[in-house]
Design an enzyme around this catalytic site. Structure first.
Site, short mmCIF file in Angstrom:
data_model
loop_
_atom_site.label_atom_id
_atom_site.label_comp_id
_atom_site.label_asym_id
_atom_site.label_seq_id
_atom_site.Cartn_x
_atom_site.Cartn_y
_atom_site.Cartn_z
N LYS A 86 0.82 -1.21 0.00
CA LYS A 86 0.00 0.00 0.00
C LYS A 86 0.86 1.27 0.00
O LYS A 86 0.36 2.35 -0.26
CB LYS A 86 -0.92 -0.02 1.23
CG LYS A 86 -1.93 -1.17 1.22
CD LYS A 86 -2.84 -1.15 2.43
CE LYS A 86 -2.13 -1.54 3.70
NZ LYS A 86 -1.69 -2.94 3.73
N PHE A 126 13.25 -5.38 3.55
CA PHE A 126 14.29 -6.12 4.28
C PHE A 126 13.67 -6.95 5.39
O PHE A 126 13.94 -8.16 5.54
CB PHE A 126 15.32 -5.12 4.81
CG PHE A 126 16.11 -5.55 6.01
CD1 PHE A 126 16.78 -6.77 6.04
CD2 PHE A 126 16.20 -4.73 7.13
CE1 PHE A 126 17.53 -7.16 7.15
CE2 PHE A 126 16.94 -5.10 8.24
CZ PHE A 126 17.60 -6.33 8.25
N ASP A 131 11.47 -11.99 7.60
CA ASP A 131 10.37 -12.48 8.43
C ASP A 131 9.67 -13.67 7.77
O ASP A 131 9.29 -14.64 8.44
CB ASP A 131 9.37 -11.35 8.67
CG ASP A 131 8.27 -11.74 9.64
OD1 ASP A 131 8.59 -12.01 10.81
OD2 ASP A 131 7.09 -11.76 9.24
N ASP A 135 9.23 -17.25 9.57
CA ASP A 135 7.89 -17.77 9.85
C ASP A 135 7.50 -18.92 8.93
O ASP A 135 6.43 -19.52 9.12
CB ASP A 135 6.85 -16.65 9.71
CG ASP A 135 6.94 -15.63 10.84
OD1 ASP A 135 7.66 -15.91 11.82
OD2 ASP A 135 6.31 -14.56 10.74
N ARG A 140 3.06 -13.55 0.08
CA ARG A 140 3.20 -12.17 0.54
C ARG A 140 2.67 -11.27 -0.56
O ARG A 140 3.06 -11.38 -1.70
CB ARG A 140 4.67 -11.87 0.83
CG ARG A 140 5.00 -10.43 1.10
CD ARG A 140 4.47 -9.95 2.43
NE ARG A 140 5.08 -10.65 3.56
CZ ARG A 140 4.76 -10.42 4.83
NH1 ARG A 140 3.84 -9.51 5.12
NH2 ARG A 140 5.34 -11.10 5.81
N ASP A 203 9.02 -11.55 19.20
CA ASP A 203 7.96 -12.20 18.43
C ASP A 203 8.33 -13.64 18.09
O ASP A 203 7.51 -14.56 18.25
CB ASP A 203 7.70 -11.41 17.15
CG ASP A 203 6.56 -11.98 16.32
OD1 ASP A 203 5.45 -12.13 16.86
OD2 ASP A 203 6.79 -12.29 15.14
N LYS A 234 8.38 -4.20 17.50
CA LYS A 234 8.29 -4.86 16.19
C LYS A 234 7.56 -4.00 15.16
O LYS A 234 7.87 -4.05 13.96
CB LYS A 234 7.57 -6.20 16.34
CG LYS A 234 7.39 -6.95 15.03
CD LYS A 234 6.45 -8.13 15.21
CE LYS A 234 6.10 -8.73 13.86
NZ LYS A 234 5.06 -9.77 13.94
N PHE A 274 -2.86 -0.95 14.95
CA PHE A 274 -2.54 -1.55 13.65
C PHE A 274 -2.17 -3.03 13.80
O PHE A 274 -2.62 -3.88 13.03
CB PHE A 274 -1.39 -0.78 13.02
CG PHE A 274 -0.90 -1.33 11.70
CD1 PHE A 274 -1.52 -0.99 10.51
CD2 PHE A 274 0.19 -2.19 11.65
CE1 PHE A 274 -1.07 -1.48 9.29
CE2 PHE A 274 0.65 -2.69 10.44
CZ PHE A 274 0.02 -2.34 9.26
N ASP A 278 -3.98 -6.38 12.57
CA ASP A 278 -3.25 -7.34 11.75
C ASP A 278 -3.46 -8.76 12.26
O ASP A 278 -3.63 -9.71 11.48
CB ASP A 278 -1.76 -7.00 11.75
CG ASP A 278 -1.08 -7.31 10.43
OD1 ASP A 278 -1.60 -6.87 9.39
OD2 ASP A 278 -0.05 -8.01 10.44
N ASP A 279 -3.46 -8.93 13.58
CA ASP A 279 -3.65 -10.26 14.17
C ASP A 279 -5.04 -10.80 13.86
O ASP A 279 -5.21 -11.99 13.57
CB ASP A 279 -3.47 -10.19 15.68
CG ASP A 279 -2.03 -9.90 16.09
OD1 ASP A 279 -1.14 -9.92 15.21
OD2 ASP A 279 -1.80 -9.66 17.29
#
Length: 388
Positions: A86, A126, A131, A135, A140, A203, A234, A274, A278-279
């Site tokens: 975005k 980056f 990440d 994960d 993505r 995290d 984070k 935010f 997101d969660d």
């Protein structure tokens, strides 16, 4: 020949921000520059990518064939990993400069603010490349993660993440070395990278490692206090505060200005909102809308949802978390999501969102000078009720 070669390389590496690229200037002659002009903003990315890719031509001791391989690979890498989102973080820098100057930006100001904005997007790239590897993510922004590309693999992607970070400092040196706030700009990126990597560690180790593998699930580690600390480092600093601080630094505000503290305070509140958002999206938003397949449950993340669930569950419901949270089992993931629905966590989130929107509006209204409020109204408007 050697003197000519070194002179060309020096100019490529230390190009001053005084003269605008011809391609950008030609575009600007036809446009009304503002933080809502994404096409002009993207044009700056194209210019930065070209500059960085051309730097390979100045590397001594490499054959022309090898330079072409590097240029082809990293041109693809930059195009795949940096744009495509975005671009809110980057455009916020442009918006911040507009707000602080209280007028339409000149061509030069728009270009330089956009260069800074793209460095935030580079930082984001980056973090995301790294990440996704950590994960084990699959997609993505609606596409396979960079490390999942057949010609990339995890081995290259780790190096590419480091490469993306380095390019931030090459562009800053190229365009801001003579700017009076150059050192302050560098420090903001250095500090923010450190803060975010601290948050990433918290995290990643919601469930720690032992003997080379995940330790048994320990639900007592999933507390809102731990969650808030993780989110602060984070998410809040790089997703909200950095862009605001860069605008202040570019406009000449001393690091001692109280506007940085005001930006920090509201950025922490916006960043937590935010991340909670997101969660919730990770668990409930359709992947085709979200642009990625959520894996917080499988990865045993200390998410807002599991923290709230632990406040509300009965002993029988808690056993569902014990049995299935943190396991890569589709049926188990479905049971966890069903538990979240039984606990009405989406409804609790919706109530939280409205309360937070009201609280943020009230905080923003207290910010002085009044015109600085517009930057945070812009940010709140970007995230309120977002769907991806």
């Amino acid at each position: 020949f050697i003197i000519v070669f070194l002179t060309i390389c020096h100019r490529l590496n230390h190009q001053s921000s005084i003269s605008l690229p011809v391609t950008f200037r030609q575009l600007m002659n036809r446009r009304n520059m503002s933080s809502s002009d994404k096409e002009s903003f993207v044009k700056v990315f194209e210019q930065l990518r070209e500059e960085l890719i051309n730097d390979f031509d100045c590397l001594p001791g490499l054959s022309e064939d090898l330079k072409e391989q590097l240029k082809y690979y990293y041109s693809n890498c930059l195009s795949y990993t940096v744009p495509g989102g975005k671009m809110t973080r980057g455009l916020t820098v442009v918006k911040g400069v507009e707000v602080l100057k209280q007028r339409k930006l000149t061509e030069q100001e728009f270009f330089e603010a956009s260069v800074l904005g793209w460095q935030v997007e580079w930082l984001q790239a980056f973090f995301l490349v790294a990440d996704d590897i950590m994960d084990g993510s699959i997609t993505r922004r609606g596409n396979p993660c960079w490390y999942k590309q057949p010609h990339v693999t995890q081995d290259n992607a780790i190096n590419d993440a480091l490469f993306l970070e380095n390019l931030i400092y090459k562009s800053l040196r190229r365009h801001f070395k003579k700017h009076p706030s150059y050192v302050h700009l560098l420090e903001l990126f250095i500090d923010t990278t450190f803060q975010t990597e601290v948050g990433q560690h918290i995290d990643t180790n919601g469930t720690p490692y032992a003997d080379g593998k995940r330790a048994p699930l320990d639900l007592s580690r999933f507390t809102l206090q731990r969650y808030q600390g993780c989110v602060r480092y984070k998410t809040c600093y790089y997703s909200f505060y950095l862009s605001c601080a860069l605008a202040l630094a570019y406009c000449g505000y001393s690091p001692e200005s109280d506007l940085y503290a005001k930006a920090d305070a509201i950025s922490m509140r916006l960043g937590e909102y935010f991340q909670i958002q997101d969660d919730v999206l990770d668990a409930f938003a359709p992947p085709e809308i979200l642009g990625k397949i959520g894996t917080d449950i499988e990865d045993a993340k200390c998410s807002w949802l599991v923290c709230k669930a632990l406040e509300l569950v009965t002993p029988e419901q808690k056993q569902i978390l014990i049995d299935y949270y943190g396991k890569h089992d589709p049926d188990g993931v479905a049971k966890i999501k069903e538990l979240y629905r039984d606990l009405k966590l989406e409804q609790i989130y919706n109530e939280y969102e409205e309360e937070t929107k009201k609280a943020c509006d009230e905080i923003i209204e207290t910010i002085d000078p009044e015109y600085f409020q517009d930057l945070f109204k812009f940010l709140l408007g970007k995230i309120y009720k977002r769907q991806k």
